[in-house]
Design a protein around this motif. Structure first.
Motif, mmCIF file in Angstrom:
data_model
loop_
_atom_site.group_PDB
_atom_site.id
_atom_site.type_symbol
_atom_site.label_atom_id
_atom_site.label_comp_id
_atom_site.label_asym_id
_atom_site.label_seq_id
_atom_site.Cartn_x
_atom_site.Cartn_y
_atom_site.Cartn_z
ATOM 1 N N UNK A 176 0.836 -1.200 0.000
ATOM 2 C CA UNK A 176 0.000 0.000 0.000
ATOM 3 C C UNK A 176 0.872 1.251 0.000
ATOM 4 N N UNK A 177 1.943 1.220 0.792
ATOM 5 C CA UNK A 177 2.877 2.343 0.797
ATOM 6 C C UNK A 177 3.582 2.499 -0.535
ATOM 7 N N UNK A 178 3.924 1.369 -1.161
ATOM 8 C CA UNK A 178 4.572 1.431 -2.475
ATOM 9 C C UNK A 178 3.634 2.014 -3.524
ATOM 10 N N UNK A 179 2.353 1.711 -3.396
ATOM 11 C CA UNK A 179 1.360 2.286 -4.309
ATOM 12 C C UNK A 179 1.355 3.805 -4.201
ATOM 13 N N UNK A 180 1.397 4.300 -2.970
ATOM 14 C CA UNK A 180 1.411 5.746 -2.754
ATOM 15 C C UNK A 180 2.672 6.376 -3.336
ATOM 16 N N UNK A 181 3.820 5.714 -3.131
ATOM 17 C CA UNK A 181 5.071 6.243 -3.681
ATOM 18 C C UNK A 181 5.042 6.277 -5.201
ATOM 19 N N UNK A 182 4.472 5.245 -5.804
ATOM 20 C CA UNK A 182 4.388 5.202 -7.263
ATOM 21 C C UNK A 182 3.523 6.338 -7.792
ATOM 22 N N UNK A 183 2.385 6.556 -7.140
ATOM 23 C CA UNK A 183 1.496 7.628 -7.598
ATOM 24 C C UNK A 183 2.177 8.988 -7.472
ATOM 25 N N UNK A 184 2.925 9.176 -6.378
ATOM 26 C CA UNK A 184 3.629 10.451 -6.188
ATOM 27 C C UNK A 184 4.715 10.654 -7.238
ATOM 28 N N UNK A 185 5.252 9.548 -7.746
ATOM 29 C CA UNK A 185 6.281 9.629 -8.780
ATOM 30 C C UNK A 185 5.683 9.739 -10.180
ATOM 31 N N UNK A 186 4.363 9.812 -10.255
ATOM 32 C CA UNK A 186 3.702 9.931 -11.545
ATOM 33 C C UNK A 186 3.588 8.630 -12.300
ATOM 34 N N UNK A 187 3.702 7.506 -11.588
ATOM 35 C CA UNK A 187 3.627 6.190 -12.218
ATOM 36 C C UNK A 187 2.249 5.576 -12.006
ATOM 37 N N UNK A 188 1.767 4.882 -13.022
ATOM 38 C CA UNK A 188 0.490 4.184 -12.931
ATOM 39 C C UNK A 188 0.731 2.709 -12.652
ATOM 40 N N UNK A 189 -0.168 2.131 -11.844
ATOM 41 C CA UNK A 189 -0.124 0.695 -11.550
ATOM 42 C C UNK A 189 -1.347 0.056 -12.216
ATOM 43 N N UNK A 190 -1.151 -0.976 -13.032
ATOM 44 C CA UNK A 190 0.089 -1.717 -13.291
ATOM 45 C C UNK A 190 0.822 -1.302 -14.569
ATOM 46 N N UNK A 191 0.353 -0.239 -15.240
ATOM 47 C CA UNK A 191 0.944 0.098 -16.541
ATOM 48 C C UNK A 191 2.437 0.397 -16.443
ATOM 49 N N UNK A 192 2.842 1.170 -15.441
ATOM 50 C CA UNK A 192 4.244 1.553 -15.290
ATOM 51 C C UNK A 192 4.989 0.724 -14.245
ATOM 52 N N UNK A 193 4.239 0.197 -13.291
ATOM 53 C CA UNK A 193 4.856 -0.561 -12.203
ATOM 54 C C UNK A 193 3.879 -1.616 -11.717
ATOM 55 N N UNK A 194 4.340 -2.854 -11.648
ATOM 56 C CA UNK A 194 3.526 -3.935 -11.103
ATOM 57 C C UNK A 194 3.894 -4.176 -9.647
#
Length: 265
Positions: A176-194
């Motif tokens: 859940x924390x990694x999801x938040x970090x990804x969103x803050x970095x402008x990354x979409x899950x799962x398109x940019x990061x799984x």
């Protein structure tokens, strides 16, 4: 804890036995008092249960009746125990990412040494090495196994020159924390990061956006095995001890796709 208790109670109730529960909160004095209470009531047997998979020292007084360890193990292999197959579950989660095409996979690790910590990392490493990928310690980041720790650890991985295309997490809260970090970095899950988690926490994994692919801890199955094993020992105290591991199944949701694709698995 609820599923552990339910599995145990179902097994015992079907055999005409009642389950008496005392929560000791991990306090040694309370634990000894609880054992005295149980033995004073002339229970047929005891189940010594832990809130998470750990290695325990067995109080000597418990050996006076048939005994099973639940979600715990002992260095004394004369006592039957049941615990999750942590390594197998982590292997399955990492293999799921590899099957999706990922080759640079980070891992968010619990900073506290315990059986789950060691075994889940071992499963991640085995899955990589079986596919011919070298284990890279720099892709493993230790942190507190909570939302905040997961966010900080994921931020470190996502800031690498060659960031991972997928991250396997010690538990769902770190995911859940990694999801938040990804969103803050402008990354979409799962398109940019799984992402994959572990534990299948009902108040975390299905509620993350997108819902998290994770590994189910087999709480009910472990509880039921403990109850059935105790019944067998009550009938025949001379049975050979068993150290049983229960499979941790993958729960596929929407947080995994192939690298740089929009196709979810």
């Amino acid at each position: 804890a609820g599923a552990l208790l339910q599995g145990t109670q179902d097994a015992l109730w079907e055999a005409g036995k009642a389950l008496i529960i005392i929560n000791t909160e991990g306090d040694a004095d309370t634990e000894l008092a609880a054992i005295d209470v149980m033995l004073g009531r002339q229970v047929d047997g005891l189940i010594y249960a832990s809130m998470y998979h750990q290695i325990v020292a067995i109080p000597e007084a418990m050996r006076r009746v048939p005994l099973v360890l639940l979600d715990a193990r002992s260095e004394d292999l004369s006592v039957s125990s049941v615990a999750p197959n942590e390594e197998g579950g982590s292997y399955t989660a990492t293999a799921h990412l590899l099957d999706a095409g990922h080759r640079v996979i980070g891992y968010l690790q619990d900073e506290v040494p315990k059986p789950a910590t060691e075994e889940r990392l071992a499963g991640y490493r085995r899955a990589l090495e079986e596919r011919g990928l070298a284990f890279d310690p720099s892709l493993v980041v230790e942190a507190e196994p909570e939302h905040t720790g997961g966010a900080v650890a994921a931020q470190r991985l996502l800031g690498r020159p060659q960031r991972p295309t997928a991250i396997a997490c010690f538990n769902d809260r770190m995911a859940a924390g990694a999801t938040r970090a990804a969103h803050r970095a402008g990354l979409s899950i799962p398109e940019d990061l799984s992402l994959v988690g572990f534990d299948n926490e009902e108040l975390v994994a299905p509620l993350i956006e997108p819902p998290l692919t994770t590994v189910q801890l087999p709480h009910y199955e472990m509880g039921r095995w403990a109850g059935e094993r105790l019944l067998a020992l009550i009938s025949d105290p001379d049975l050979e001890p068993q150290q049983h591991r229960v499979t941790c199944e993958l729960v596929v949701r929407e947080s995994v796709a192939g690298p740089q694709t929009a196709t979810t698995t």
